[in-house]
Design a protein around this motif. Structure first.
Motif, mmCIF file in Angstrom:
data_model
loop_
_atom_site.group_PDB
_atom_site.id
_atom_site.type_symbol
_atom_site.label_atom_id
_atom_site.label_comp_id
_atom_site.label_asym_id
_atom_site.label_seq_id
_atom_site.Cartn_x
_atom_site.Cartn_y
_atom_site.Cartn_z
ATOM 1 N N MET A 82 112.997 33.086 -28.557
ATOM 2 C CA MET A 82 112.271 33.339 -27.304
ATOM 3 C C MET A 82 112.489 34.789 -26.921
ATOM 4 O O MET A 82 113.633 35.240 -26.884
ATOM 5 N N MET A 83 111.399 35.482 -26.670
ATOM 6 C CA MET A 83 111.506 36.889 -26.320
ATOM 7 C C MET A 83 110.867 37.157 -24.967
ATOM 8 O O MET A 83 109.719 36.765 -24.732
ATOM 9 N N TYR A 84 111.601 37.877 -24.137
ATOM 10 C CA TYR A 84 111.027 38.384 -22.885
ATOM 11 C C TYR A 84 110.831 39.878 -23.095
ATOM 12 O O TYR A 84 111.792 40.600 -23.418
ATOM 13 N N PHE A 85 109.601 40.343 -22.977
ATOM 14 C CA PHE A 85 109.287 41.757 -23.183
ATOM 15 C C PHE A 85 109.101 42.390 -21.809
ATOM 16 O O PHE A 85 108.093 42.115 -21.120
ATOM 17 N N ALA A 86 110.055 43.208 -21.396
ATOM 18 C CA ALA A 86 110.047 43.775 -20.045
ATOM 19 C C ALA A 86 109.172 45.026 -20.004
ATOM 20 O O ALA A 86 109.491 46.047 -20.628
ATOM 21 N N GLY A 109 117.509 34.927 -39.755
ATOM 22 C CA GLY A 109 116.228 35.493 -40.181
ATOM 23 C C GLY A 109 115.963 36.872 -39.596
ATOM 24 O O GLY A 109 115.304 37.703 -40.206
ATOM 25 N N LEU A 110 116.541 37.137 -38.396
ATOM 26 C CA LEU A 110 116.294 38.435 -37.756
ATOM 27 C C LEU A 110 117.060 39.536 -38.497
ATOM 28 O O LEU A 110 118.225 39.368 -38.849
ATOM 29 N N GLN A 111 116.366 40.635 -38.747
ATOM 30 C CA GLN A 111 117.003 41.815 -39.353
ATOM 31 C C GLN A 111 116.607 43.050 -38.552
ATOM 32 O O GLN A 111 115.479 43.133 -38.060
ATOM 33 N N VAL A 157 107.374 32.652 -27.470
ATOM 34 C CA VAL A 157 108.273 31.761 -28.218
ATOM 35 C C VAL A 157 107.719 31.680 -29.638
ATOM 36 O O VAL A 157 106.534 31.360 -29.831
ATOM 37 N N ASN A 158 108.534 32.029 -30.617
ATOM 38 C CA ASN A 158 108.138 31.972 -32.025
ATOM 39 C C ASN A 158 108.779 30.774 -32.692
ATOM 40 O O ASN A 158 109.955 30.463 -32.430
ATOM 41 N N HIS A 159 108.030 30.142 -33.583
ATOM 42 C CA HIS A 159 108.545 28.977 -34.306
ATOM 43 C C HIS A 159 108.236 29.169 -35.788
ATOM 44 O O HIS A 159 107.065 29.226 -36.190
ATOM 45 N N ILE A 187 114.431 41.055 -24.526
ATOM 46 C CA ILE A 187 115.610 40.183 -24.457
ATOM 47 C C ILE A 187 115.310 38.969 -25.341
ATOM 48 O O ILE A 187 114.393 38.198 -25.041
ATOM 49 N N LEU A 188 116.057 38.823 -26.413
ATOM 50 C CA LEU A 188 115.804 37.732 -27.380
ATOM 51 C C LEU A 188 116.945 36.723 -27.396
ATOM 52 O O LEU A 188 118.113 37.089 -27.337
ATOM 53 N N ARG A 189 116.549 35.475 -27.512
ATOM 54 C CA ARG A 189 117.526 34.407 -27.713
ATOM 55 C C ARG A 189 116.932 33.476 -28.778
ATOM 56 O O ARG A 189 115.728 33.244 -28.794
HETATM 57 O O1 AKG Z 1 111.218 35.835 -33.690
HETATM 58 C C1 AKG Z 1 112.090 36.703 -33.675
HETATM 59 O O2 AKG Z 1 113.270 36.470 -33.862
HETATM 60 C C2 AKG Z 1 111.683 38.150 -33.412
HETATM 61 C C3 AKG Z 1 110.210 38.258 -33.123
HETATM 62 C C4 AKG Z 1 109.781 39.594 -32.659
HETATM 63 O O3 AKG Z 1 110.354 40.581 -33.002
HETATM 64 C C5 AKG Z 1 108.630 39.691 -31.743
HETATM 65 O O4 AKG Z 1 108.021 38.643 -31.412
HETATM 66 O O5 AKG Z 1 108.314 40.811 -31.314
#
Ligand code: AKG
Ligand SMILES: C=C1C[C@]23C[C@@]1(O)CC[C@H]2[C@@]12CC[C@H](O)[C@@](C)(C(=O)O1)[C@H]2[C@@H]3C(=O)O
Ligand code: FE2
Length: 346
Positions: free
Chosen positions: A288-292, A233-235, A180-182, A225-227
Motif C-alpha cells: 500500500m502506497m500513499y503518495f504525498a 520483491g521491492l528493490q 494498493v498493489n497485488h 509511504i509504503l507498507r
Molecule cells: O508495490 C510496491 O511494493 C512498490 C510499488 C511502487 O513503487 C509504486 O506503486 O509506485
C-alpha cells in the motif's frame, strides 16, 4: 537512533547493474527530535529511502485496510473489472499508466480525499461506508506520518519554518493519492533445490527465475509511504549503482523521496529508483502506497534557505499540476525532472 540491518548478499546477477548487501537506514520516531531529524536528512541524502519505526499509525488501522483490500482482490475478475479500467484512478490489471508500461500485478489507485473515496467506495466493496471509513483512517494516519517526517526534515535542514514542506501536503486541496498493489505468486520453473538453498540464482528482472512486478521508476510526488505484507520483491537502486532487495516488514513503513522533493531541495535529496521483482513465493505480495503531493496549483521551488549564496537553482520553479502532466505523458522509467532543468544547467 539509526540501526543498520545487514541483509545477506542475496544473488549473483549477470546484469551490468550489481546486486549487493545493504543496511536500510532505520529512523525511530520516538527518538529525540534533533537526532531523528539529523538521521532523516542523512538517509534522504544518501539513499532517498529509509524505514521508519514507532511511526504512530495504529496497527488496527493498518490491519483493517489490509483486510478491505484483500477482500476486494479476492473477488472474481468480472466483478473487479467493474471498478476499472484505471484512468488513472480505479482498478487496473497489468497495464500501468497510459503509455504501454506493463507489470505482473493488479492494483487499486484512488484519490486520497474523503469526497472522492466515498464516491468510489461502491466499486470496491459491498459495504461502501466501511470501505471509505477504513481507507480514510489509513490515509489520515499516513498523511500525519508524512507531515511529521517533513517537519523533521525542515528541522534537520535548519529551516526556521518547520512547516515549509508539510504545509504543501496538509493543504486541503492536496493532490495525494493512494495505491494498493497485488502481485500474484510467482514460482520459477525448474527450481534447482541446491541453487535455491544456496541463494545463487540470477535476480535480474525477467530472467527465468524472476518476473517484473512493477518496473523501475522514481515516484513523482514529494514523499511516498509504503507498507507491505511479508512477501519480498521491492528493490531500490543506490547512488553507487547497486540494485538492493529491501526485506519486507509488515509492521513498519518505508519512505521514498520523490521527484518533487528532489526539486524542493535543489537536488540535495535525490528521488530513489525502485522496482518490484517477483521471486519465488507461493504467497501474493500486497503493498500500500500513499503518495504525498501538493495542490495542483502549488509551486515546487527550493526555498532560499536550502541554498548557499553561491548555489544556483538546478530546476526552474514549476507547478505540481504542470509536472504531473509531463509525468503522465512519459513512460514509467523516464527521468521527468530533466524537462524542468534550468537552461544554464547541463
Ligand atoms: O508495490 C510496491 O511494493 C512498490 C510499488 C511502487 O513503487 C509504486 O506503486 O509506485
Ligand atoms: C507510466 C506511468 C504510471 C504512472 C504515471 C506514468 O506515466 C509515469 C509515473 C507512474 C507513477 C509511479 C508512481 C505512482 O505509482 C503513480 C500513481 C504516479 O504518480 O506516477 C504512477 C502512475 C500511475 O500508475 O498512474
Ligand atoms: Fe513507486
Amino acid at each position: 537512533m539509526v540501526v543498520a540491518t545487514p541483509t545477506p548478499l542475496l544473488r549473483r546477477s549477470n546484469n551490468k547493474k550489481k546486486t549487493a548487501a545493504f543496511g536500510v537506514p532505520i529512523i525511530d520516531l520516538s527518538d529525540d527530535k534533533s537526532i531523528a531529524s539529523e538521521m532523516i536528512v542523512k538517509a534522504c541524502e544518501d539513499y532517498g529511502f529509509f524505514k521508519v519505526v514507532n511511526h504512530g499509525v495504529p496497527k488496527k488501522v493498518i490491519a483493517r485496510m489490509e483486510r478491505e483490500a484483500a477482500d476486494f482482490f479476492s473477488r472474481p475478475i468480472s466483478e473487479k473489472g467493474r471498478a476499472g479500467p484505471a484512468a488513472p484512478f480505479g482498478y487496473g490489471s497489468k497495464n500501468i499508466g497510459f503509455n504501454g508500461d506493463k507489470g505482473d500485478l493488479e492494483y487499486i489507485l484512488l484519490e486520497a480525499n474523503p469526497l472522492s473515496l466515498s464516491q468510489r467506495a461502491k466499486n470496491f466493496s459491498n459495504d461502501p461506508s466501511t470501505f471509505s471509513s477504513v481507507t480514510n483512517d489509513y490515509v489520515s494516519g499516513v498523511r500525519k506520518l508524512s507531515c511529521d517526517i517533513l517537519e523533521l526534515v525542515a528541522e534537520g535542514l535548519w529551516i526556521e519554518d518547520n512547516s515549509i514542506f508539510s504545509k504543501l501536503i496538509s493543504n486541503s486541496h492536496n493532490d495525494s493519492c493512494f495505491r494498493v498493489n497485488h502481485y500474484p505468486p510467482f514460482i520459477a520453473p525448474n527450481n534447482d533445490e541446491d541453487e535455491l538453498n544456496n541463494n545463487h540464482w540470477d535476480l535480474s528482472p525477467n530472467s527465468s527465475k524472476s518476473k517484473v512486478g512493477f518496473g523501475e521508476h522514481t515516484d513523482p510526488q514529494i514523499l511516498t509511504i509504503l507498507r507491505s505484507n511479508d512477501v519480498s520483491g521491492l528493490q531500490i537502486y543506490t547512488h553507487d549503482g547497486f540494485w538492493i532487495p529491501v526485506p519486507p516488514d509488515p509492521n513498519e513503513f518505508f519512505v521514498f523521496v520523490g521527484d518533487s522533493f528532489q526539486a524542493l531541495t535543489n537536488g540535495r535529496f535525490t528521488s530513489v529508483r525502485h522496482r518490484v521483482v517477483s521471486i519465488n513465493s507461493w504467497k501474493s505480495r500486497m503493498s500500500m502506497m500513499y503518495f504525498a503531493a501538493p495542490a495542483l496549483d502549488a509551486w515546487i521551488s527550493a526555498p532560499p534557505q536550502i541554498n548557499n549564496i553561491s548555489t544556483s537553482n538546478i530546476y526552474r520553479p514549476f507547478k505540481w499540476g504542470d509536472f504531473k502532466q509531463i509525468v503522465y505523458s512519459l513512460r514509467l522509467a523516464d527521468s521527468r525532472l530533466d524537462y524542468f532543468k534550468n537552461h544554464t544547467q547541463s
